[in-house]
Write a protein that holds these residues in place. Structure first.
Motif, PDB file in Angstrom:
ATOM      1  N   MET A  87       0.843  -1.195   0.000  1.00 20.09           N
ATOM      2  CA  MET A  87       0.000   0.000   0.000  1.00 20.09           C
ATOM      3  C   MET A  87       0.873   1.238   0.000  1.00 20.09           C
ATOM      4  O   MET A  87       1.991   1.200   0.517  1.00 20.09           O
ATOM      5  N   PRO A  88       0.354   2.344  -0.505  1.00 16.00           N
ATOM      6  CA  PRO A  88       1.123   3.593  -0.500  1.00 16.00           C
ATOM      7  C   PRO A  88       1.335   4.121   0.915  1.00 16.00           C
ATOM      8  O   PRO A  88       0.528   3.888   1.810  1.00 16.00           O
ATOM      9  N   LEU A  89       2.422   4.863   1.083  1.00 13.19           N
ATOM     10  CA  LEU A  89       2.760   5.464   2.371  1.00 13.19           C
ATOM     11  C   LEU A  89       2.501   6.967   2.307  1.00 13.19           C
ATOM     12  O   LEU A  89       2.836   7.616   1.316  1.00 13.19           O
ATOM     13  N   TYR A  90       1.921   7.512   3.373  1.00 18.90           N
ATOM     14  CA  TYR A  90       1.588   8.929   3.423  1.00 18.90           C
ATOM     15  C   TYR A  90       2.037   9.527   4.749  1.00 18.90           C
ATOM     16  O   TYR A  90       2.159   8.825   5.755  1.00 18.90           O
ATOM     17  N   GLU A  91       2.254  10.852   4.723  1.00 17.61           N
ATOM     18  CA  GLU A  91       2.480  11.626   5.943  1.00 17.61           C
ATOM     19  C   GLU A  91       1.462  12.760   5.956  1.00 17.61           C
ATOM     20  O   GLU A  91       1.244  13.419   4.944  1.00 17.61           O
ATOM     21  N   HIS A  92       0.838  12.971   7.104  1.00 19.20           N
ATOM     22  CA  HIS A  92      -0.198  13.991   7.250  1.00 19.20           C
ATOM     23  C   HIS A  92       0.186  14.921   8.395  1.00 19.20           C
ATOM     24  O   HIS A  92       0.633  14.456   9.440  1.00 19.20           O
ATOM     25  N   THR A  96       1.085   7.090   7.751  1.00 24.90           N
ATOM     26  CA  THR A  96       0.069   6.081   7.478  1.00 24.90           C
ATOM     27  C   THR A  96       0.478   5.169   6.335  1.00 24.90           C
ATOM     28  O   THR A  96       1.300   5.530   5.494  1.00 24.90           O
ATOM     29  N   ASP A  97      -0.116   4.016   6.335  1.00 25.81           N
ATOM     30  CA  ASP A  97       0.024   3.024   5.272  1.00 25.81           C
ATOM     31  C   ASP A  97      -1.399   2.656   4.884  1.00 25.81           C
ATOM     32  O   ASP A  97      -2.054   1.875   5.576  1.00 25.81           O
ATOM     33  N   ALA A  98      -1.899   3.246   3.791  1.00 26.26           N
ATOM     34  CA  ALA A  98      -3.311   3.098   3.465  1.00 26.26           C
ATOM     35  C   ALA A  98      -3.540   3.226   1.965  1.00 26.26           C
ATOM     36  O   ALA A  98      -2.778   3.914   1.277  1.00 26.26           O
ATOM     37  N   PRO A  99      -4.594   2.597   1.457  1.00 27.86           N
ATOM     38  CA  PRO A  99      -4.943   2.802   0.052  1.00 27.86           C
ATOM     39  C   PRO A  99      -5.479   4.216  -0.171  1.00 27.86           C
ATOM     40  O   PRO A  99      -5.947   4.870   0.762  1.00 27.86           O
ATOM     41  N   ALA A 100      -5.401   4.676  -1.394  1.00 31.17           N
ATOM     42  CA  ALA A 100      -5.798   6.051  -1.717  1.00 31.17           C
ATOM     43  C   ALA A 100      -7.245   6.368  -1.330  1.00 31.17           C
ATOM     44  O   ALA A 100      -7.504   7.460  -0.798  1.00 31.17           O
ATOM     45  N   PRO A 101      -8.214   5.469  -1.550  1.00 36.05           N
ATOM     46  CA  PRO A 101      -9.586   5.811  -1.147  1.00 36.05           C
ATOM     47  C   PRO A 101      -9.735   6.044   0.357  1.00 36.05           C
ATOM     48  O   PRO A 101     -10.518   6.889   0.789  1.00 36.05           O
ATOM     49  N   ALA A 102      -8.971   5.310   1.169  1.00 34.78           N
ATOM     50  CA  ALA A 102      -9.027   5.502   2.622  1.00 34.78           C
ATOM     51  C   ALA A 102      -8.480   6.874   3.002  1.00 34.78           C
ATOM     52  O   ALA A 102      -9.041   7.564   3.860  1.00 34.78           O
ATOM     53  N   LEU A 125      -9.237   5.590   9.106  1.00 29.48           N
ATOM     54  CA  LEU A 125      -8.334   4.871   8.196  1.00 29.48           C
ATOM     55  C   LEU A 125      -8.475   3.363   8.355  1.00 29.48           C
ATOM     56  O   LEU A 125      -8.531   2.629   7.372  1.00 29.48           O
ATOM     57  N   ALA A 126      -8.513   2.906   9.599  1.00 30.59           N
ATOM     58  CA  ALA A 126      -8.609   1.465   9.854  1.00 30.59           C
ATOM     59  C   ALA A 126      -9.906   0.891   9.298  1.00 30.59           C
ATOM     60  O   ALA A 126      -9.918  -0.226   8.779  1.00 30.59           O
ATOM     61  N   ASP A 127     -10.989   1.637   9.386  1.00 33.12           N
ATOM     62  CA  ASP A 127     -12.272   1.171   8.860  1.00 33.12           C
ATOM     63  C   ASP A 127     -12.252   1.045   7.342  1.00 33.12           C
ATOM     64  O   ASP A 127     -13.041   0.292   6.769  1.00 33.12           O
ATOM     65  N   ASN A 128     -11.361   1.791   6.688  1.00 35.20           N
ATOM     66  CA  ASN A 128     -11.281   1.770   5.230  1.00 35.20           C
ATOM     67  C   ASN A 128     -10.082   0.974   4.705  1.00 35.20           C
ATOM     68  O   ASN A 128      -9.701   1.126   3.549  1.00 35.20           O
ATOM     69  N   GLY A 129      -9.463   0.167   5.548  1.00 36.75           N
ATOM     70  CA  GLY A 129      -8.410  -0.728   5.088  1.00 36.75           C
ATOM     71  C   GLY A 129      -6.996  -0.211   5.245  1.00 36.75           C
ATOM     72  O   GLY A 129      -6.064  -0.807   4.721  1.00 36.75           O
ATOM     73  N   GLY A 130      -6.791   0.868   5.970  1.00 40.00           N
ATOM     74  CA  GLY A 130      -5.449   1.401   6.184  1.00 40.00           C
ATOM     75  C   GLY A 130      -5.041   1.274   7.636  1.00 40.00           C
ATOM     76  O   GLY A 130      -5.761   0.710   8.455  1.00 40.00           O
ATOM     77  N   LYS A 131      -3.868   1.798   7.947  1.00 40.56           N
ATOM     78  CA  LYS A 131      -3.423   1.790   9.339  1.00 40.56           C
ATOM     79  C   LYS A 131      -2.496   2.971   9.582  1.00 40.56           C
ATOM     80  O   LYS A 131      -1.816   3.456   8.677  1.00 40.56           O
ATOM     81  N   VAL A 132      -2.468   3.418  10.831  1.00 37.76           N
ATOM     82  CA  VAL A 132      -1.559   4.476  11.253  1.00 37.76           C
ATOM     83  C   VAL A 132      -0.287   3.806  11.738  1.00 37.76           C
ATOM     84  O   VAL A 132      -0.312   3.038  12.704  1.00 37.76           O
ATOM     85  N   VAL A 133       0.825   4.080  11.059  1.00 38.67           N
ATOM     86  CA  VAL A 133       2.104   3.490  11.427  1.00 38.67           C
ATOM     87  C   VAL A 133       2.659   4.173  12.670  1.00 38.67           C
ATOM     88  O   VAL A 133       3.136   3.524  13.595  1.00 38.67           O
ATOM     89  N   ASP A 134       2.567   5.506  12.691  1.00 35.16           N
ATOM     90  CA  ASP A 134       3.101   6.291  13.807  1.00 35.16           C
ATOM     91  C   ASP A 134       2.335   7.597  13.875  1.00 35.16           C
ATOM     92  O   ASP A 134       1.898   8.127  12.853  1.00 35.16           O
ATOM     93  N   SER A 135       2.156   8.113  15.069  1.00 29.88           N
ATOM     94  CA  SER A 135       1.531   9.427  15.217  1.00 29.88           C
ATOM     95  C   SER A 135       2.280  10.206  16.290  1.00 29.88           C
ATOM     96  O   SER A 135       2.793   9.628  17.251  1.00 29.88           O
TER      97      SER A 135
END
Length: 118
Positions: free
Chosen positions: A1-6, A65-71, A30-40
């Motif tokens: 899955m793609p990696l993001y920073e917010h 985060t590590d989540a798909p784009a729709p999430a 994010l978790a409900d849509n198939g992603g996860k928070v790696v660190d916050s």
């Protein structure tokens, strides 16, 4: 899955626990849509360069985060609709850096910047 920073800025009149609760809330989105928070990281209340919605300060939070784009799109949509969130910045990255972010490091630990002794 793609990696993001917010990076998220919340209103200054929230308490610290409410601001940290926002981080948890959007992590569950994010978790409900198939992603996860790696660190916050909760960076605390910081003064902004200019006023946003009549606020001089804001609660800053950082998510990796590590989540798909729709999430990610759904989380951003909900962040923009939330009354307590003033600004959101999302960046897609190739890989997450290890350890704390630059904001959380002490000046001595950063080390890769040139000195200001000119």
């Amino acid at each position: 899955m793609p990696l993001y920073e917010h990076v998220m800025i919340a209103r200054q009149d929230l308490s610290n626990t409410q601001a940290e609760g926002l981080i948890e809330h959007f992590g569950t989105v994010l978790a409900d849509n198939g992603g996860k928070v790696v660190d916050s990281e909760y960076w605390g209340v910081k003064t902004m360069a200019y006023k946003i919605n009549k606020n001089r300060k804001g609660h800053y939070a950082f998510l990796r985060t590590d989540a798909p784009a729709p999430a990610v799109q759904e989380m951003e949509r909900l962040m923009r609709l939330h009354d307590d969130v003033m600004r959101v910045l999302t960046i897609k990255v190739d890989e997450h850096e290890e350890g704390p972010s630059v904001q959380m490091q002490k000046r001595e630990e950063r080390g890769d910047r040139r000195g200001r002794d000119r």
